[in-house]
Design a protein around this motif. Structure first.
Motif, PDB file in Angstrom:
ATOM      1  N   ARG A  15      35.470  47.261  43.578  1.00  0.00           N
ATOM      2  CA  ARG A  15      37.020  47.373  44.067  1.00  0.00           C
ATOM      3  C   ARG A  15      37.108  48.554  43.405  1.00  0.00           C
ATOM      4  O   ARG A  15      38.435  48.885  44.106  1.00  0.00           O
ATOM      5  CB  ARG A  15      38.005  46.169  43.128  1.00  0.00           C
ATOM      6  N   ILE A  16      36.875  49.252  42.670  1.00  0.00           N
ATOM      7  CA  ILE A  16      37.144  51.381  42.819  1.00  0.00           C
ATOM      8  C   ILE A  16      36.112  51.352  44.009  1.00  0.00           C
ATOM      9  O   ILE A  16      35.505  51.587  44.010  1.00  0.00           O
ATOM     10  CB  ILE A  16      36.765  51.208  42.061  1.00  0.00           C
ATOM     11  N   ILE A  32      41.842  53.410  43.477  1.00  0.00           N
ATOM     12  CA  ILE A  32      41.906  51.413  42.517  1.00  0.00           C
ATOM     13  C   ILE A  32      42.763  51.036  44.086  1.00  0.00           C
ATOM     14  O   ILE A  32      42.970  49.795  43.721  1.00  0.00           O
ATOM     15  CB  ILE A  32      42.638  51.789  40.665  1.00  0.00           C
ATOM     16  N   THR A  33      43.630  50.968  44.886  1.00  0.00           N
ATOM     17  CA  THR A  33      43.814  50.625  45.305  1.00  0.00           C
ATOM     18  C   THR A  33      43.269  49.031  46.312  1.00  0.00           C
ATOM     19  O   THR A  33      43.840  48.231  46.068  1.00  0.00           O
ATOM     20  CB  THR A  33      44.772  51.420  46.790  1.00  0.00           C
ATOM     21  N   PRO A  34      42.204  49.369  46.112  1.00  0.00           N
ATOM     22  CA  PRO A  34      41.395  47.749  46.631  1.00  0.00           C
ATOM     23  C   PRO A  34      41.469  47.184  45.630  1.00  0.00           C
ATOM     24  O   PRO A  34      41.396  45.876  46.083  1.00  0.00           O
ATOM     25  CB  PRO A  34      40.153  48.334  47.170  1.00  0.00           C
ATOM     26  N   LEU A  35      41.573  47.800  44.244  1.00  0.00           N
ATOM     27  CA  LEU A  35      41.328  47.034  43.300  1.00  0.00           C
ATOM     28  C   LEU A  35      42.997  45.854  43.326  1.00  0.00           C
ATOM     29  O   LEU A  35      42.626  45.301  42.971  1.00  0.00           O
ATOM     30  CB  LEU A  35      41.766  47.487  41.557  1.00  0.00           C
ATOM     31  N   LEU A  36      43.573  47.102  43.073  1.00  0.00           N
ATOM     32  CA  LEU A  36      45.049  46.185  43.279  1.00  0.00           C
ATOM     33  C   LEU A  36      45.423  45.134  44.403  1.00  0.00           C
ATOM     34  O   LEU A  36      46.154  44.855  44.070  1.00  0.00           O
ATOM     35  CB  LEU A  36      46.209  47.159  43.416  1.00  0.00           C
ATOM     36  N   ALA A  41      40.962  40.426  40.456  1.00  0.00           N
ATOM     37  CA  ALA A  41      40.440  41.717  39.694  1.00  0.00           C
ATOM     38  C   ALA A  41      41.670  42.444  39.419  1.00  0.00           C
ATOM     39  O   ALA A  41      42.096  42.772  38.036  1.00  0.00           O
ATOM     40  CB  ALA A  41      39.920  43.282  40.768  1.00  0.00           C
ATOM     41  N   LEU A  42      43.449  42.684  39.708  1.00  0.00           N
ATOM     42  CA  LEU A  42      44.255  42.964  39.224  1.00  0.00           C
ATOM     43  C   LEU A  42      44.713  41.967  38.049  1.00  0.00           C
ATOM     44  O   LEU A  42      44.828  41.933  36.988  1.00  0.00           O
ATOM     45  CB  LEU A  42      45.250  42.987  40.317  1.00  0.00           C
TER      46      LEU A  42
END
Length: 183
Positions: A15-16, A32-36, A41-42
């Motif tokens: 997710r990064i 990191i927006t895909p992780l958020l 993941a968040l």
């Protein structure tokens, strides 16, 4: 002790996103927006950071502007403790305490509201990335100037090739550095 299981590590790394040539040519930005955007993941990151707050006896969490805010605030809520924003100079209203630090080319300054911390506080500093260590080092010095104790520093990822850890060692003063992902 391993903070992140292999399954969690894979999830977070997936997710990064690498963004080449941002913000300038030759730099690979870790987005990191895909992780958020991924609740699973968040939640993993939030749970691990909240557990670190409890393990280190933190009474407050300091989030470093800007992406550190995004990770620190939910961790503070999950741990049941307060959140303190550490901002770039001029962004906080009212009286602030400031700390300058050296950049590759020039200086920068961060601030916090000193009245939000005191000698009875133990503060876990949270940020997204440990790169060269300048902002993190300044935040540790700033927090100690309030009379509060530094419980530790936790980061989502460390860019180990930039050697920020070496710069931080003296400022940590034996407080732990917790890294979820070393890249």
């Amino acid at each position: 002790m391993t903070l992140v299981s292999e399954t969690q590590r894979r999830l977070l790394l997936e997710r990064i996103r690498d963004v080449p040539d941002h913000p300038k040519p030759g730099v690979v930005f870790k987005d990191i927006t895909p992780l958020l955007a991924d609740p699973a993941a968040l939640a993993v990151v939030t749970d691990i950071l909240a557990a670190l707050c409890r393990r280190h006896g933190a009474t407050k969490v300091a989030g470093l502007e800007a992406r550190g805010f995004i990770l620190a605030a939910p961790a503070a809520v999950r741990a049941g403790i307060g959140f303190i924003p550490v901002r770039k100079a001029g962004k906080l209203p009212g009286a602030t305490l400031a700390q300058s630090y050296e950049l590759e080319y020039g200086t920068a300054e961060i601030e916090l509201h000193a009245e939000d911390l005191g000698p009875s506080d133990r503060v876990l500093v949270i940020d997204d990335v440990l790169a060269t260590g300048g902002t993190a080092e300044a935040s540790l010095r700033l927090i100690r100037r309030t009379g509060a104790d530094v419980a530790g520093l936790a980061v989502l990822m460390e860019l180990a090739f930039l050697a920020g850890r070496r710069r931080l060692d003296p400022a940590l003063e034996a407080a732990p550095l917790e890294v979820l992902l070393s890249i």
